[in-house]
Every structure is written in C-alpha cells, then in structure tokens.
Design an enzyme around this catalytic site. Sequence first.
Site, PDB file in Angstrom:
ATOM      1  N   CYS A 129     -21.379  31.994   5.841  1.00 39.05           N
ATOM      2  CA  CYS A 129     -21.934  30.737   5.303  1.00 39.05           C
ATOM      3  C   CYS A 129     -23.322  30.436   5.856  1.00 39.05           C
ATOM      4  O   CYS A 129     -24.127  29.757   5.216  1.00 39.05           O
ATOM      5  CB  CYS A 129     -21.008  29.570   5.616  1.00 39.05           C
ATOM      6  SG  CYS A 129     -19.353  29.803   4.985  1.00 39.05           S
ATOM      7  N   HIS A 176     -25.194  23.694   3.446  1.00 43.81           N
ATOM      8  CA  HIS A 176     -24.287  24.685   2.871  1.00 43.81           C
ATOM      9  C   HIS A 176     -23.152  23.934   2.199  1.00 43.81           C
ATOM     10  O   HIS A 176     -22.573  23.010   2.790  1.00 43.81           O
ATOM     11  CB  HIS A 176     -23.761  25.608   3.976  1.00 43.81           C
ATOM     12  CG  HIS A 176     -22.495  26.301   3.591  1.00 43.81           C
ATOM     13  ND1 HIS A 176     -22.381  27.025   2.429  1.00 43.81           N
ATOM     14  CD2 HIS A 176     -21.275  26.355   4.185  1.00 43.81           C
ATOM     15  CE1 HIS A 176     -21.151  27.490   2.344  1.00 43.81           C
ATOM     16  NE2 HIS A 176     -20.460  27.099   3.386  1.00 43.81           N
ATOM     17  N   ASN A 227     -17.345  26.544  -3.150  1.00 43.55           N
ATOM     18  CA  ASN A 227     -18.082  27.042  -1.978  1.00 43.55           C
ATOM     19  C   ASN A 227     -18.489  28.490  -2.266  1.00 43.55           C
ATOM     20  O   ASN A 227     -17.624  29.358  -2.383  1.00 43.55           O
ATOM     21  CB  ASN A 227     -17.166  26.944  -0.761  1.00 43.55           C
ATOM     22  CG  ASN A 227     -17.799  27.456   0.523  1.00 43.55           C
ATOM     23  OD1 ASN A 227     -18.676  28.311   0.498  1.00 43.55           O
ATOM     24  ND2 ASN A 227     -17.335  26.949   1.650  1.00 43.55           N
TER      25      ASN A 227
HETATM   26  N1  ACO Z   1      -3.078  22.378  -3.492  1.00 42.58           N
HETATM   27  C1  ACO Z   1      -2.049  21.605  -3.133  1.00 42.58           C
HETATM   28  N2  ACO Z   1      -1.563  21.553  -1.879  1.00 42.58           N
HETATM   29  C2  ACO Z   1      -2.151  22.332  -0.969  1.00 42.58           C
HETATM   30  C3  ACO Z   1      -3.237  23.165  -1.262  1.00 42.58           C
HETATM   31  C4  ACO Z   1      -3.691  23.181  -2.600  1.00 42.58           C
HETATM   32  N3  ACO Z   1      -4.736  23.942  -3.008  1.00 42.58           N
HETATM   33  N4  ACO Z   1      -3.609  23.817  -0.151  1.00 42.58           N
HETATM   34  C5  ACO Z   1      -2.804  23.399   0.843  1.00 42.58           C
HETATM   35  N5  ACO Z   1      -1.918  22.517   0.345  1.00 42.58           N
HETATM   36  C6  ACO Z   1      -0.865  21.812   1.048  1.00 42.58           C
HETATM   37  C7  ACO Z   1      -0.437  22.494   2.330  1.00 42.58           C
HETATM   38  O1  ACO Z   1       0.504  23.502   2.064  1.00 42.58           O
HETATM   39  C8  ACO Z   1       0.119  21.351   3.124  1.00 42.58           C
HETATM   40  O2  ACO Z   1       1.420  21.109   2.679  1.00 42.58           O
HETATM   41  P1  ACO Z   1       2.572  20.648   3.716  1.00 42.58           P
HETATM   42  O3  ACO Z   1       2.102  19.350   4.304  1.00 42.58           O
HETATM   43  O4  ACO Z   1       3.771  20.525   2.853  1.00 42.58           O
HETATM   44  O5  ACO Z   1       2.648  21.751   4.725  1.00 42.58           O
HETATM   45  C9  ACO Z   1      -0.733  20.172   2.707  1.00 42.58           C
HETATM   46  O6  ACO Z   1      -1.352  20.527   1.454  1.00 42.58           O
HETATM   47  C10 ACO Z   1      -1.818  19.830   3.707  1.00 42.58           C
HETATM   48  O7  ACO Z   1      -2.472  21.040   4.089  1.00 42.58           O
HETATM   49  P2  ACO Z   1      -3.680  21.037   5.058  1.00 42.58           P
HETATM   50  O8  ACO Z   1      -4.180  22.436   5.212  1.00 42.58           O
HETATM   51  O9  ACO Z   1      -3.303  20.273   6.290  1.00 42.58           O
HETATM   52  O10 ACO Z   1      -4.687  20.212   4.192  1.00 42.58           O
HETATM   53  P3  ACO Z   1      -5.978  19.486   4.673  1.00 42.58           P
HETATM   54  O11 ACO Z   1      -5.837  18.059   4.363  1.00 42.58           O
HETATM   55  O12 ACO Z   1      -6.393  19.906   6.029  1.00 42.58           O
HETATM   56  O13 ACO Z   1      -7.027  20.096   3.661  1.00 42.58           O
HETATM   57  C11 ACO Z   1      -8.796  21.690   3.608  1.00 42.58           C
HETATM   58  C12 ACO Z   1      -7.287  21.476   3.637  1.00 42.58           C
HETATM   59  C13 ACO Z   1      -9.359  21.112   2.337  1.00 42.58           C
HETATM   60  C14 ACO Z   1      -9.076  23.177   3.634  1.00 42.58           C
HETATM   61  C15 ACO Z   1      -9.371  20.965   4.828  1.00 42.58           C
HETATM   62  O14 ACO Z   1      -8.764  21.395   6.017  1.00 42.58           O
HETATM   63  C16 ACO Z   1     -10.832  21.154   4.933  1.00 42.58           C
HETATM   64  O15 ACO Z   1     -11.574  20.571   4.193  1.00 42.58           O
HETATM   65  N6  ACO Z   1     -11.260  21.982   5.865  1.00 42.58           N
HETATM   66  C17 ACO Z   1     -12.659  22.269   6.049  1.00 42.58           C
HETATM   67  C18 ACO Z   1     -12.851  23.644   5.855  1.00 42.58           C
HETATM   68  C19 ACO Z   1     -13.689  23.928   4.673  1.00 42.58           C
HETATM   69  O16 ACO Z   1     -14.084  23.130   3.891  1.00 42.58           O
HETATM   70  N7  ACO Z   1     -13.999  25.169   4.599  1.00 42.58           N
HETATM   71  C20 ACO Z   1     -14.825  25.616   3.595  1.00 42.58           C
HETATM   72  C21 ACO Z   1     -15.051  27.043   3.817  1.00 42.58           C
HETATM   73  S1  ACO Z   1     -15.643  27.358   5.377  1.00 42.58           S
HETATM   74  C22 ACO Z   1     -17.201  26.951   5.336  1.00 42.58           C
HETATM   75  O17 ACO Z   1     -17.851  27.103   4.368  1.00 42.58           O
HETATM   76  C23 ACO Z   1     -17.733  26.377   6.556  1.00 42.58           C
END
Ligand code: ACO
Length: 335
Positions: free
Chosen positions: A115, A262, A292
Amino acid sequence: MKRTVIAGVGHYVPENVVTNNDLSKIMETSDQWIQERTGIQERRWVSAEGEDSTSGMGTKAARNAIADAGLEPKDIDFIIFAPLSPDYYFPGPGVQVQENLGIDTIGALDVRNQCSGFVYGLSVADQFIKTGMYKNVLLIGSELHSGGLDKTTRGRGVSVIFGDGAGAVVLQASDDQSKGVLTTKLHSEGKHAKELALLGPATDRWVDRIIAENDPDDMSYYPYMNGNFVFKHAVTRFQEVILEALADVNKDASDIDLLIPHQANLRISQFVQKKMGLGPDKVFNNIMKYGNTTAASIPIALSEAKQEGRVKEGDLLCLAAFGSGFTWASALIQL
Ligand code: ACO
C-alpha cells in the site's frame, strides 16, 4: 539541485463493475455491512482470466500519463513499478512495461512496499531526479487483486475490500525551485509483517516451497489481514507521518490544499481527516467506486482529482500511505 515535478498523470481501471450486492450473491455479506465498515459501494474486478494483468493495466495507465505529460514513451529515462500483485513471482512487472511501451533498454525497478509502494517509489524517483541522473521517470502503481482473493464466505473479511486498477505519473526534472516534491518520509515496522500478508507461495517454506499442493483449505495462498489491528495502526501512522513531513518544511495541516491518502478504508480516511482538523473538501476519496487498489490507489485518485479540477497549480498536495509490512510514508508536493 533539480526539483521533481509531476508532469503527467493517468489511470486505467477494468470495465467490469462488481457491486456489493453482486458479492452478496456469491458469499454471505451485505451492502450495508461493507458500506458501514469500509465505505465501499463497488469495485472493478477483471471479468475473465487473461483479460487484463497487473503489467497490462500498468502499461495502459502509463500511456495515459505519458500522453498527459505531452511526451512519448521514448522520452522516459527510467521506470519504477510498485506492485503487491505482480504477474509473476519473478521477474517484476517493470520490465514488462519497458517491453510493452517499446522503450529502449532503460532501467526498470520494482518497489515492493504494497500500500505504501507508490509513495516509496515517488521518493526513489525524487532522489534520481534531484541528483540529475534521470529527467523523466515513469512511476506506476498497478494491482490485479481479483484473481487471488478467496471469494467465498471464508474470505469475506478481506475479499470485499480489494479492487483492480492502475495509476501512473511521469515525474520530471525542473529548475523551478518554487515547486515540486518538497519532502518524503518513509517508515517500516517489520515486527507486524504477518498482520497483513500473503505467506504462500514462499521461499521460507521447506516442504512445498513455491509449488502449491493445491490444498483448498490452505489459507496461506490468500491474503490475510488482522483488520482491527491494521485499523488501529493505520490511523496513528497516517497522522504521524503527515505531521512529520509538514514539520520538515515548516508547514502545518492548514497549509494542505489536498490530502490524497491511500484508499485503504473510507473510515480510516475520515478518522485521519478529523484528527488533522481538515475539512472534507481537503481530502480526496474514491474508494467508494474502486475499493482498495493498494499501490494503485494514490495515482488513480490523483488522476481523478486532476480530471475533476480538485488540484491546481500552486496547491500543496499531500500524499500518505500505510500498509503491509507495516510500512507507511508521506510526500508533500508543491504543484
Ligand atoms: N460481510 C459480512 N460480515 C462479515 C464480513 C463481510 N464481508 N467480513 C467479516 N464479517 C463478519 C465477521 O465474520 C464477524 O462475525 P462474527 O462477529 O460473527 O465473528 C463480524 O463481521 C465482525 O468482524 P470483524 O473482522 O471484527 O469486523 P470489523 O468491524 O473489524 O471490520 C474491517 C472489518 C472492515 C476489515 C475492519 O477491521 C477494518 O476496517 N480494518 C482496517 C483494515 C483495512 O481497512 N484494511 C484495508 C487494507 S490494508 C491497507 O490498505 C492498509
């Protein structure tokens, strides 16, 4: 000493639009879940194998950037390509662009910083240009993620986030000391390397080494992301590295005309925007349309910002990135 100016920008994205509702037909997810957590509404995914490639999309974006600069491929002195998703394990795609553009045997360098790859590449180009080694450097960020994602419910935490596309800039030497790249800041923290990574195929695995055993349950062949952990680090590092660059040139956040972060996650960009006290018009976001696109996200956004008239001569442009490694970086550019 020369200055490095952006002489041309361009981008290319595949035609095939994949909406959140399209994804909900192939995995258990929903438009609401994806939009609430990431801001993404749709992304581009190459529709058929072989239709596009990281190097091919990079070449198309490069042609657009070269034309925007009013140049021809033969005017390019050096190529820098930033890919997370190269066509091959080796060689990297820089040489494929050299071949595709029919440029003579100029150097081609691949920068592997995911990234942060575009900002790292910009910093490398800036050093070559400032010292007078090269006049026109082509810098490309391109990614074909869709071929390597787990598009089942098992992979939904990662696969809904990433999209395909490419962006490029032509960086040029200038004698005008009032403009150009003012500073770049680069960082890494390898202790978090496995928090956002794709670990197979890999040379550190003795048994299967590079050749996959094609085990459908071996998740190491898909990207892994510790989402919450990445989020927490990203919001801190983005702000930190932007402030570091501003301090280096005696400026502050209110001097920024446009911040292009980014496009990791709209929530991360909005968080950084608020913490930095910037108005929404000062931060460019297009993750809603493309997801992304890793190393391609900043040059695609820059190209669109230019098309939309969001950047003009005299503006102070800030680029910032955070990602796998972890790596993070920033650049300040006086347009
Ligand atoms: N659709 C529906 N439900 C989902 C999905 C999906 N696509 N993905 C995960 N879930 C579920 C999980 O299984 C989990 O279910 P559970 O509670 O029954 O176990 C629930 O949703 C919550 O999962 P989390 O992973 O805790 O979700 P979170 O609220 O943390 O969101 C996310 C995930 C969006 C990835 C978040 O952590 C985030 O924004 N992280 C930042 C990382 C990022 O944006 N990276 C981008 C790439 S890296 C970069 O470019 C720097």
